[in-house]
Design an enzyme around this catalytic site. Structure first.
Site, mmCIF file in Angstrom:
data_model
loop_
_atom_site.group_PDB
_atom_site.id
_atom_site.type_symbol
_atom_site.label_atom_id
_atom_site.label_comp_id
_atom_site.label_asym_id
_atom_site.label_seq_id
_atom_site.Cartn_x
_atom_site.Cartn_y
_atom_site.Cartn_z
ATOM 1 N N GLN A 51 0.824 -1.223 0.000
ATOM 2 C CA GLN A 51 0.000 0.000 0.000
ATOM 3 C C GLN A 51 0.854 1.268 0.000
ATOM 4 O OE1 GLN A 51 -2.657 -1.674 3.319
ATOM 5 N NE2 GLN A 51 -4.070 -0.359 2.189
ATOM 6 N N CYS A 94 -10.782 0.041 3.497
ATOM 7 C CA CYS A 94 -9.378 -0.101 3.104
ATOM 8 C C CYS A 94 -8.824 1.274 2.784
ATOM 9 C CB CYS A 94 -9.270 -1.012 1.882
ATOM 10 S SG CYS A 94 -7.569 -1.288 1.345
ATOM 11 N N HIS A 136 -7.472 -9.649 5.696
ATOM 12 C CA HIS A 136 -7.534 -8.498 4.788
ATOM 13 C C HIS A 136 -6.118 -8.097 4.362
ATOM 14 C CE1 HIS A 136 -9.082 -4.273 3.747
ATOM 15 N NE2 HIS A 136 -7.780 -4.097 3.826
ATOM 16 N N HIS A 140 -3.766 -8.397 0.627
ATOM 17 C CA HIS A 140 -2.947 -7.376 -0.049
ATOM 18 C C HIS A 140 -1.640 -7.983 -0.572
ATOM 19 C CE1 HIS A 140 -5.038 -3.560 0.447
ATOM 20 N NE2 HIS A 140 -5.213 -3.748 1.747
HETATM 21 O O1 GNR Z 1 -8.133 0.646 8.641
HETATM 22 C C1 GNR Z 1 -8.649 -0.393 8.212
HETATM 23 N N1 GNR Z 1 -9.799 -0.844 8.753
HETATM 24 C C2 GNR Z 1 -10.334 -2.093 8.501
HETATM 25 C C3 GNR Z 1 -11.635 -2.345 8.914
HETATM 26 C C4 GNR Z 1 -12.209 -3.582 8.701
HETATM 27 C C5 GNR Z 1 -11.489 -4.577 8.081
HETATM 28 C C6 GNR Z 1 -10.200 -4.339 7.646
HETATM 29 C C7 GNR Z 1 -9.624 -3.108 7.855
HETATM 30 S S1 GNR Z 1 -7.985 -2.833 7.353
HETATM 31 C C8 GNR Z 1 -8.029 -1.102 7.072
HETATM 32 C C9 GNR Z 1 -6.658 -0.574 6.719
HETATM 33 C C10 GNR Z 1 -6.185 -1.187 5.426
HETATM 34 O O2 GNR Z 1 -6.548 -0.842 4.352
HETATM 35 N N2 GNR Z 1 -5.363 -2.193 5.526
HETATM 36 O O3 GNR Z 1 -4.949 -2.814 4.414
HETATM 37 NI NI NI Z 2 -6.530 -2.610 2.988
#
Ligand code: GNR
Ligand code: NI
Length: 174
Positions: A51, A94, A136, A140
């Site tokens: 990211q 995200c 999550h 990525h």
């Molecule tokens: O800040 C973030 N909040 C979030 C909320 C629910 C599930 C996953 C996340 S990760 C995200 C930050 C992000 O984009 N991480 O890759």
């Molecule tokens: Ni994310």
């Protein structure tokens, strides 16, 4: 330490598969420090190196609630050892898909193995928000965004809006 720029979709860099880290050294720790600062600044609860444009298998996270002491966590070369059959739905967002939030269903629990900030190997059981967030973030590392878990219609609508927002921003900067 410095705050780095977070890449916003659609961007081909976010689709890269990140490469394993060979050694947890001071250079990698400097990247992890920058990632954590960038995540806190955003603010977010997790961040994968891709990211900020670095295709390495590195994740930072802090799931502490507001008012609690910070709990920075670092995951290098994370692997999922096992996942539960039962699933949980969380409304995900995200930092690379700003202003969109949608329910995503994933395994409710998983067991992971990774290297920590010192390069020590660790295993941990994840559940609740931790399980959602680590999955999550590990997506990525494979070039996958949470919107890839949604219907094609929803995904293309979001990407269209993100493209529009990017074009508008380019215009404003010109
Ligand atoms: O800040 C973030 N909040 C979030 C909320 C629910 C599930 C996953 C996340 S990760 C995200 C930050 C992000 O984009 N991480 O890759
Ligand atoms: Ni994310």
């Amino acid at each position: 330490m410095s705050i780095r720029e977070i890449i916003v979709a659609p961007d081909p860099r976010l689709k890269q598969v990140s490469k394993p880290v060979e050694k947890v050294d001071d250079e990698l720790r400097a990247l992890m420090d920058d990632m954590l600062e960038t995540m806190y600044d955003a603010p977010g609860i997790g961040l994968a190196a891709i990211q900020v444009g670095v295709p390495k298998r590195v994740i930072v996270m802090d799931l502490a609630r507001e008012g609690e002491a910070p709990q920075p966590r670092y995951f290098v070369n994370p692997e999922i050892l096992s996942s539960s059959e039962d699933t949980a739905v969380y409304e995900e967002g995200c930092l690379s898909v700003p202003d969109f939030y949608e329910d995503v269903e994933r395994p409710a629990q998983c067991r992971i193995r990774y290297l920590d900030y010192q390069g020590e190997i660790r295993e941990e059981d994840c559940d609740e928000l931790f399980a959602t967030c680590i999955q999550h973030e590990m997506d990525h590392l494979e070039g996958v965004l949470f919107i890839d878990h949604l219907s094609k219609l929803k995904r293309s609508m979001m990407l269209k809006k993100l493209t529009k927002a990017k074009k508008l921003q380019e215009k404003e900067l010109a």
